[in-house]
Write an enzyme that holds these catalytic residues in place. Structure first.
Site, PDB file in Angstrom:
ATOM      1  N   LEU A 154       0.843  -1.199   0.000  1.00 23.79           N
ATOM      2  CA  LEU A 154       0.000   0.000   0.000  1.00 23.79           C
ATOM      3  C   LEU A 154       0.878   1.249   0.000  1.00 23.79           C
ATOM      4  CD1 LEU A 154      -2.799   1.378   0.314  1.00 23.79           C
ATOM      5  CD2 LEU A 154      -2.500   1.166   2.790  1.00 23.79           C
ATOM      6  N   HIS A 159       6.577   0.753  12.717  1.00 23.87           N
ATOM      7  CA  HIS A 159       7.153   2.052  12.345  1.00 23.87           C
ATOM      8  C   HIS A 159       6.103   3.141  12.597  1.00 23.87           C
ATOM      9  CE1 HIS A 159       8.862   5.209   9.797  1.00 23.87           C
ATOM     10  NE2 HIS A 159       9.999   4.527   9.800  1.00 23.87           N
TER      11      HIS A 159
END
Length: 337
Positions: free
Chosen positions: A126, A229
């Site tokens: 994505l 992250h």
């Protein structure tokens, strides 16, 4: 209108420009032109295939900007992990140990390399250009994958997973890679990351066959195991709202978590409804619902629009009908966002 549709071979140049912007941590987009062409061709075949059983092919979706016609975003559903090349993860195994003689107990965690040949469906890859983010487009690009799964349910496995990007420092250093995997695969993270999208043979050849005890790792590395992250936190939150939960598995390169959900329990899959176009009108009423509207034109074409729903029928705007090649009586799908 903005469109999310199945990729075409004619998209290659524009898609190459897009993936060149993807950062190092987006493993599945670290591809050169030939590798990207191979993925696009596999996707074109996947959308045209009529077989019923899930295979390992990628279904690549792209977002098209209406003004420029550029590909500005992409996302992918991998019908099945494993197969000819296994799917590799570390499984986190916790065990309890106690010595009556010493009068002490200890909880230990070890990482065991797991290989899966007949695995679940995976969503990934994505990416959306920074300037195009907002107005629900990122959510649409992500949820479109679930509309695809719902509309072609027989082509996908009974469970869906997503490998979330692991923790990295501001200078690009990946703590888990530096402390663990690089000791066995002595190349740059980006090199291994890229090669793994083409062939995973080097993983089988180089990774240790015995467990790794987390207790032997530095405290900051242990703390990074299973963490995402910062840029990935919104994506994780969105998947969790759709029913995904963290598992005891992590990525072998960056230590990011693997999340999972039974396919038929994914809320977006459950919300996707097969409907018929009852009418096409120029302007919808204020009571219209904002949905992802999908047709099977060219395998998969969708737009983010408003519809008026009455049971299993919808009234749609003429602009959406034109974009998706729909008319009164056409079958389509709606996914409320």
């Amino acid at each position: 209108m903005w469109i999310v549709r199945a990729v075409r071979t004619s998209d290659l140049d524009s898609l190459c420009s897009l993936v060149a912007l993807a950062t190092q941590g987006l493993t599945s987009l670290q591809l050169d032109r030939d590798q990207l062409l191979d993925r696009v061709e596999q996707s074109v075949f996947a959308f045209s295939r009529r077989g019923m059983s899930p295979r390992g092919e990628p279904f690549v979706l792209v977002m098209v900007e209406p003004e420029s016609g550029q590909i500005v975003g992409t996302s992918t559903v991998y019908a099945k992990t494993g197969g000819y090349q296994p799917f590799y993860v570390y499984q986190r195994v916790v065990s309890q140990h106690r010595s009556e003689q010493l009068g002490v107990g200890q909880t230990r965690e070890r990482l065991e390399l797991q290989r899966t040949h007949d695995g679940p469906t995976e969503i990934g890859s994505l990416f959306l250009r920074q300037r195009c983010r907002g107005d629900g487009r990122g959510r649409w690009l992500s949820l479109a994958r679930f509309a695809l799964i719902a509309g072609m349910r027989h082509r996908f496995a009974d469970r869906v997973i997503a490998e979330m990007r692991g923790l990295a420092l501001s200078d690009g250093t990946v703590p888990f890679w530096e402390a663990v995997t690089s000791r066995f695969i002595p190349v740059n993270f980006a090199v291994a990351d890229t090669l793994s999208t083409v062939s995973k043979q080097f993983i089988e050849e180089m990774m240790p066959q015995y467990p790794i005890y987390a207790d032997l790792l530095p405290a900051e590395v242990r703390a990074a195991i299973g963490q995402v992250h910062p840029e990935t936190k919104p994506a994780l939150a969105m998947l969790q709202k759709e029913g995904f939960a963290e598992t005891d598995q992590i990525d072998i390169f960056d230590g990011g978590p693997v999340v999972s959900c039974e396919t038929d329990k994914i809320k977006a899959v459950q919300r996707t409804q097969s409907v018929t176009v009852a009418s096409v009108i120029d302007k919808l009423s204020k009571e219209s619902d904002r949905v992802i509207l999908v047709s099977d034109k060219d395998g998969f074409t969708s737009t983010l629009t408003s519809v008026v729903s009455i049971g299993d029928e919808v009234s749609i705007a003429s602009s959406a009908a034109q974009a998706l090649d729909l008319d009164v009586g056409s079958a389509c799908w709606v996914l409320p966002i």
